[in-house]
Structures are given as C-alpha cells and as structure tokens.
Design a protein around this motif. Structure first.
Motif, PDB file in Angstrom:
ATOM      1  N   THR A  12      -2.696  11.345  10.463  1.00 65.56           N
ATOM      2  CA  THR A  12      -2.724   9.901  10.222  1.00 65.56           C
ATOM      3  C   THR A  12      -3.500   9.194  11.331  1.00 65.56           C
ATOM      4  OG1 THR A  12      -0.595  10.037   9.099  1.00 65.56           O
ATOM      5  CG2 THR A  12      -1.309   7.854   9.821  1.00 65.56           C
TER       6      THR A  12
ATOM      7  N   SER B 257      -7.137   9.619  10.742  1.00 64.19           N
ATOM      8  CA  SER B 257      -7.567   8.713   9.677  1.00 64.19           C
ATOM      9  C   SER B 257      -7.680   7.277  10.189  1.00 64.19           C
ATOM     10  CB  SER B 257      -6.590   8.790   8.503  1.00 64.19           C
ATOM     11  OG  SER B 257      -7.003   7.966   7.446  1.00 64.19           O
TER      12      SER B 257
ATOM     13  N   ASN C 132      -4.944   0.627   8.579  1.00 67.31           N
ATOM     14  CA  ASN C 132      -4.590  -0.099   7.363  1.00 67.31           C
ATOM     15  C   ASN C 132      -3.813   0.827   6.434  1.00 67.31           C
ATOM     16  OD1 ASN C 132      -6.604   1.343   5.689  1.00 67.31           O
ATOM     17  ND2 ASN C 132      -8.067   0.234   6.996  1.00 67.31           N
ATOM     18  N   GLU C 133      -3.320   0.261   5.350  1.00 64.14           N
ATOM     19  CA  GLU C 133      -2.428   1.014   4.470  1.00 64.14           C
ATOM     20  C   GLU C 133      -3.108   2.212   3.820  1.00 64.14           C
ATOM     21  OE1 GLU C 133       0.593   0.365   0.701  1.00 64.14           O
ATOM     22  OE2 GLU C 133      -0.487  -1.345   1.510  1.00 64.14           O
ATOM     23  N   TRP C 134      -4.319   2.025   3.306  1.00 64.95           N
ATOM     24  CA  TRP C 134      -4.933   3.139   2.593  1.00 64.95           C
ATOM     25  C   TRP C 134      -5.341   4.267   3.538  1.00 64.95           C
ATOM     26  CZ3 TRP C 134      -9.785   5.062   3.278  1.00 64.95           C
ATOM     27  CH2 TRP C 134     -10.718   4.255   3.920  1.00 64.95           C
ATOM     28  N   SER C 135      -5.713   3.933   4.790  1.00 65.36           N
ATOM     29  CA  SER C 135      -6.037   5.018   5.725  1.00 65.36           C
ATOM     30  C   SER C 135      -4.777   5.735   6.199  1.00 65.36           C
ATOM     31  CB  SER C 135      -6.857   4.509   6.911  1.00 65.36           C
ATOM     32  OG  SER C 135      -6.146   3.584   7.679  1.00 65.36           O
ATOM     33  N   TYR C 136      -3.623   5.082   6.070  1.00 69.34           N
ATOM     34  CA  TYR C 136      -2.348   5.744   6.339  1.00 69.34           C
ATOM     35  C   TYR C 136      -2.029   6.749   5.233  1.00 69.34           C
ATOM     36  CZ  TYR C 136       2.707   6.410   6.571  1.00 69.34           C
ATOM     37  OH  TYR C 136       3.959   6.965   6.611  1.00 69.34           O
ATOM     38  N   LYS C 137      -2.299   6.398   3.995  1.00 71.10           N
ATOM     39  CA  LYS C 137      -1.959   7.251   2.856  1.00 71.10           C
ATOM     40  C   LYS C 137      -3.012   8.313   2.554  1.00 71.10           C
ATOM     41  CE  LYS C 137       1.117   4.010   0.646  1.00 71.10           C
ATOM     42  NZ  LYS C 137       1.656   3.575  -0.615  1.00 71.10           N
ATOM     43  N   LEU C 138      -4.237   8.117   3.017  1.00 72.84           N
ATOM     44  CA  LEU C 138      -5.336   9.032   2.692  1.00 72.84           C
ATOM     45  C   LEU C 138      -5.072  10.489   3.083  1.00 72.84           C
ATOM     46  CD1 LEU C 138      -8.189   9.405   1.545  1.00 72.84           C
ATOM     47  CD2 LEU C 138      -9.055   8.891   3.844  1.00 72.84           C
TER      48      LEU C 138
ATOM     49  N   THR D  85       3.596   8.599  -2.550  1.00 76.52           N
ATOM     50  CA  THR D  85       3.724   7.146  -2.502  1.00 76.52           C
ATOM     51  C   THR D  85       4.344   6.704  -1.191  1.00 76.52           C
ATOM     52  OG1 THR D  85       4.004   7.121  -4.895  1.00 76.52           O
ATOM     53  CG2 THR D  85       4.686   5.149  -3.703  1.00 76.52           C
TER      54      THR D  85
END
Length: 179
Positions: free
Chosen positions: A43, A46, A53-59, A103
């Motif tokens: 993480t 990323s 940001n949120e999407w780089s956390y989930k990527l 998710t």
C-alpha cells in the motif's frame, strides 16, 4: 475506505510514506505490532507512486486478487483442463468473502495471491525440477508469511504434501529439496 480496520491500515501505510520509515508501524502515536508488514509495504508503494487516495489504497489488493485469479487458472489448467481452469477462476472471483475482502481491503487478497502463486511454483518445481520455480515458490511463500505470519505455510505445505500423498508419491514428500 471502510472503517475501522480499513482506515487504520490506510493510515499505517500513509505514516510509512510520510515518515519514510518502512520498518516500524505506528498507530495512535505508538508502535503497532499487530500485523506483519507486507500489505502495508504494498500500500505504501502504491501511495508513493499514485499519491495518497482511496483508489491507490485499494489498487494493490485488486492486483493481488488478479494475480490469484491468474495463478488459479494456470494451476487448474496444469492439473486438469482449460474448462476447469475457467470455472475455478469464476468460483474464486465470485466467492462472497473474496468480494468483501477486496472492498474492505483485508489481508485475504494478498494472501490468496501469494499462496496460490507459491503452490503453483512449488508444483512446477516438483514436476520440472527447475531451481527457478523452487525459488519463486519460496519467494511467494516468504511474502505470504510476511502477510499473515508463519501459519501461511500450512495451506502451502498441505497443498503440495496433499497432492503427493494422494498421488502416492511417498519418496517425493521427504525429498531434501523441499527444505
């Protein structure tokens, strides 16, 4: 990001990036020794590349789940057929816990990808006798241990050992190369 765990994990990785300290986990102003570091490193990487940001956390979790799907397909195809490989990936990617884990970004996407990659490469190491496959299997197993602890070796060993037991390859179970 779903709390409380997701927001805590994101904050831990953010602290790594902001402080440039990738060896210690800090939460609530003190050492946080609850989890191994691998998911936080992924993480943080990323975050460094794409920003916090949120999407780089989930990527990273999504990429590890895609890796799990690919290795599941390769493994099922090597043992059975392309049809079974396709069904295996469909079952994996539609399992409710997998969907929730991606998710919520838990350890499971990382662990799933690393365990099946390790099992696949150990299987290939056994069937092809190539050192590179043994090295990759060991590397993925080490990353799995750095994700959830030493217990991550149980499903890896059970998968390879179980295969050798079921196929009655008794001598192969005790081969020194597995150590």
């Amino acid at each position: 990001v779903i709390g409380p765990d997701g927001s805590l994990y994101a904050a831990l990785a953010k602290n790594m990036v902001v402080s440039h300290n990738y060896t210690d986990l800090f939460a609530y102003g003190r050492d946080w020794l609850d989890k191994p570091h691998f998911p936080f490193w992924m993480t943080a990487l990323s975050f460094r590349i794409f920003g916090i940001n949120e999407w780089s956390y989930k990527l990273p979790a999504i990429l590890f789940m895609l890796m799990a799907a690919r290795y599941t397909w390769l493994f099922a195809k090597a043992l059975y057929s392309e049809t079974i490989a396709n069904w295996s990936v469909l079952i994996l990617l539609t399992a409710q816990h997998i969907v929730l884990s991606n998710t919520d970004v838990r350890a499971e996407p990382y662990l799933t990808g690393l365990i099946i990659a390790s099992v696949y490469h150990f299987y290939r190491a056994y069937s092809s006798k190539l050192f590179g496959q043994l090295f990759l299997g060991s590397l993925f197993a080490a990353c799995a241990v750095m994700t959830k602890g030493i217990f991550a070796l149980i499903p890896i060993g059970a998968a390879i050992g179980g295969h050798l037991l079921i196929t009655k390859q008794w001598k192969a179970i005790l081969n020194i190369r597995w150590l």
